[in-house]
Design a protein around this motif. Structure first.
Motif, PDB file in Angstrom:
ATOM      1  N   UNK A  33       0.830  -1.198   0.000  1.00  0.00           N
ATOM      2  CA  UNK A  33       0.000   0.000   0.000  1.00  0.00           C
ATOM      3  C   UNK A  33       0.867   1.252   0.000  1.00  0.00           C
ATOM      4  N   UNK A  34       0.431   2.217  -0.740  1.00  0.00           N
ATOM      5  CA  UNK A  34       1.042   3.537  -0.621  1.00  0.00           C
ATOM      6  C   UNK A  34       0.445   4.214   0.608  1.00  0.00           C
ATOM      7  N   UNK A  35       1.078   5.238   1.122  1.00  0.00           N
ATOM      8  CA  UNK A  35       0.493   5.955   2.267  1.00  0.00           C
ATOM      9  C   UNK A  35      -0.924   6.443   1.993  1.00  0.00           C
ATOM     10  N   UNK A  36      -1.158   6.901   0.758  1.00  0.00           N
ATOM     11  CA  UNK A  36      -2.502   7.372   0.412  1.00  0.00           C
ATOM     12  C   UNK A  36      -3.505   6.227   0.428  1.00  0.00           C
ATOM     13  N   UNK A  37      -3.089   5.072  -0.130  1.00  0.00           N
ATOM     14  CA  UNK A  37      -3.985   3.918  -0.134  1.00  0.00           C
ATOM     15  C   UNK A  37      -4.265   3.430   1.283  1.00  0.00           C
ATOM     16  N   UNK A  40      -6.747   5.777   2.826  1.00  0.00           N
ATOM     17  CA  UNK A  40      -8.098   5.551   2.296  1.00  0.00           C
ATOM     18  C   UNK A  40      -8.723   4.301   2.911  1.00  0.00           C
ATOM     19  N   UNK A  41      -7.919   3.243   3.054  1.00  0.00           N
ATOM     20  CA  UNK A  41      -8.440   2.016   3.659  1.00  0.00           C
ATOM     21  C   UNK A  41      -8.852   2.260   5.107  1.00  0.00           C
ATOM     22  N   UNK A  42      -8.019   2.994   5.837  1.00  0.00           N
ATOM     23  CA  UNK A  42      -8.346   3.285   7.230  1.00  0.00           C
ATOM     24  C   UNK A  42      -9.623   4.110   7.344  1.00  0.00           C
ATOM     25  N   UNK A  43      -9.800   5.051   6.407  1.00  0.00           N
ATOM     26  CA  UNK A  43     -11.023   5.854   6.420  1.00  0.00           C
ATOM     27  C   UNK A  43     -12.249   4.990   6.138  1.00  0.00           C
ATOM     28  N   UNK A  44     -12.101   4.037   5.210  1.00  0.00           N
ATOM     29  CA  UNK A  44     -13.225   3.134   4.918  1.00  0.00           C
ATOM     30  C   UNK A  44     -13.565   2.284   6.134  1.00  0.00           C
ATOM     31  N   UNK A  45     -12.517   1.785   6.812  1.00  0.00           N
ATOM     32  CA  UNK A  45     -12.749   0.978   8.008  1.00  0.00           C
ATOM     33  C   UNK A  45     -13.397   1.810   9.105  1.00  0.00           C
TER      34      UNK A  45
END
Length: 332
Positions: A33-37, A40-45
């Motif tokens: 994962x890139x930092x941005x990805x 984004x995953x953390x925000x979705x969670x």
């Protein structure tokens, strides 16, 4: 010469094994994962967890949610930006003396604890009251909330317990969910280790079902007594540790007429009271919420009646076994 020959054979053997091609740096990067990805995953969670918390808009909304919850446990959090009260009778002037950011940090932390608890306890309903909103502030007044933050526990349309102020709020949040709902972190269910009893008949049947080698411990408690709520995690931990050596039951005596009758029949005047049974009869009791004292009492009663204590954690081996291993190693 022998050593150098051995090393040479090792080198030759290694060189004859075909090596798997390593993925290129670019390919490895694609798998990571890139930092941005990651963000984004953390925000979705976080968004999925936030769905577990219902943010109340007004009194009607609150009443609908309480009615819809039915028999489920409902945990209500009341908070406001820039307010973090201790709940002490003499409230320190935290907001205009010293470091305001540090004073507010505990209330920021409890928000994260509330979210984590909502994520862990899927069978509990979580409601949040943002008292900055005027309509929600009116609801807080209606609910008798005078301290921010406050936690309230509801079931069957009625408030069953309340914690006021940030002091020990994270602890009481977890303990309240465990006491009233039997849910602990990691999916542990208290009912797997502590049997819920509702009358003397059920208690006697539970006692009679235990083998002669087991000590039976019955926790007599009340749902509105803070010491009962706060000691319950220790009761659960002991029930897990002593499984097979002591059997634990619990009577929340104020939840039924049969429970209140049991209080009178067993002359329980303080809670929590722990009754100890051996071979069907009461042999001792302990009053108080100290975990250490409770452990000591259990060990004392077990020793008195020749009941084997549980083995120490870690499965330590007897000294003789360790010595034999050392001897065998020396001979080799």
């Amino acid at each position: 010469m022998l050593l150098s020959g051995t090393l040479q054979r090792c080198r030759l053997s290694a060189s004859t094994v075909p090596r798997q091609p390593r993925p290129s740096v670019a390919r490895r990067a694609l798998r990571e994962e890139t930092p941005e990805q990651k963000r984004e995953r953390q925000l979705r969670e976080s968004a999925r967890v936030e769905e577990r918390i219902t943010y109340i808009q007004n009194a009607d909304h609150f009443k609908r949610e309480i009615e819809a919850a039915g028999k489920k446990l409902v945990v209500v959090e009341a908070q406001a930006e820039g307010v973090c009260m201790t709940g002490l009778d003499e409230e320190p002037e935290l907001h205009w003396k010293g470091d305001k950011e540090a004073a507010l940090r505990p209330c920021e932390n409890i928000k994260h604890t509330f979210v984590r608890t909502a994520r862990e306890c899927q069978d509990v309903v979580f409601l949040s009251l943002q008292a900055d909103d005027e309509e929600v502030a009116d609801l807080c007044d209606e609910l008798g909330i005078e301290v921010i933050p406050t936690l309230q526990f509801w079931r069957n349309g009625a408030k069953i317990w309340e914690h006021k102020g940030i002091m020990n709020m994270d602890q009481d949040l977890g303990e309240g969910v465990l006491f009233f709902n039997g849910s602990a972190a990691g999916g542990v269910q208290a009912g797997d280790f502590v049997t819920e009893l509702h009358s003397e008949e059920e208690m006697q049947a539970f006692i009679a079902s235990q083998s002669d080698s087991v000590l039976t411990v019955v926790d007599i408690c009340l749902s509105d007594a803070a010491p009962c709520i706060r000691v319950y995690p220790a009761v659960l931990a002991l029930a897990r540790s002593f499984k097979g050596y002591a059997a634990f039951g619990r009577v929340v005596a104020d939840q039924s007429d049969a429970g209140r009758e049991l209080l009178r029949d067993y002359n329980v005047v303080e809670v929590p009271t722990f009754l100890f049974f051996k071979n069907g009869r009461e042999v001792d009791r302990h009053v108080g919420s100290s975990r250490g004292d409770l452990i000591g009492k259990i060990m004392e009663v077990q020793s008195r009646f020749g009941v084997a204590p549980p083995p120490p954690p870690g499965g330590a081996q007897p000294r003789r076994t360790i010595q034999r291993r050392v001897t065998r190693k020396a001979r080799a």
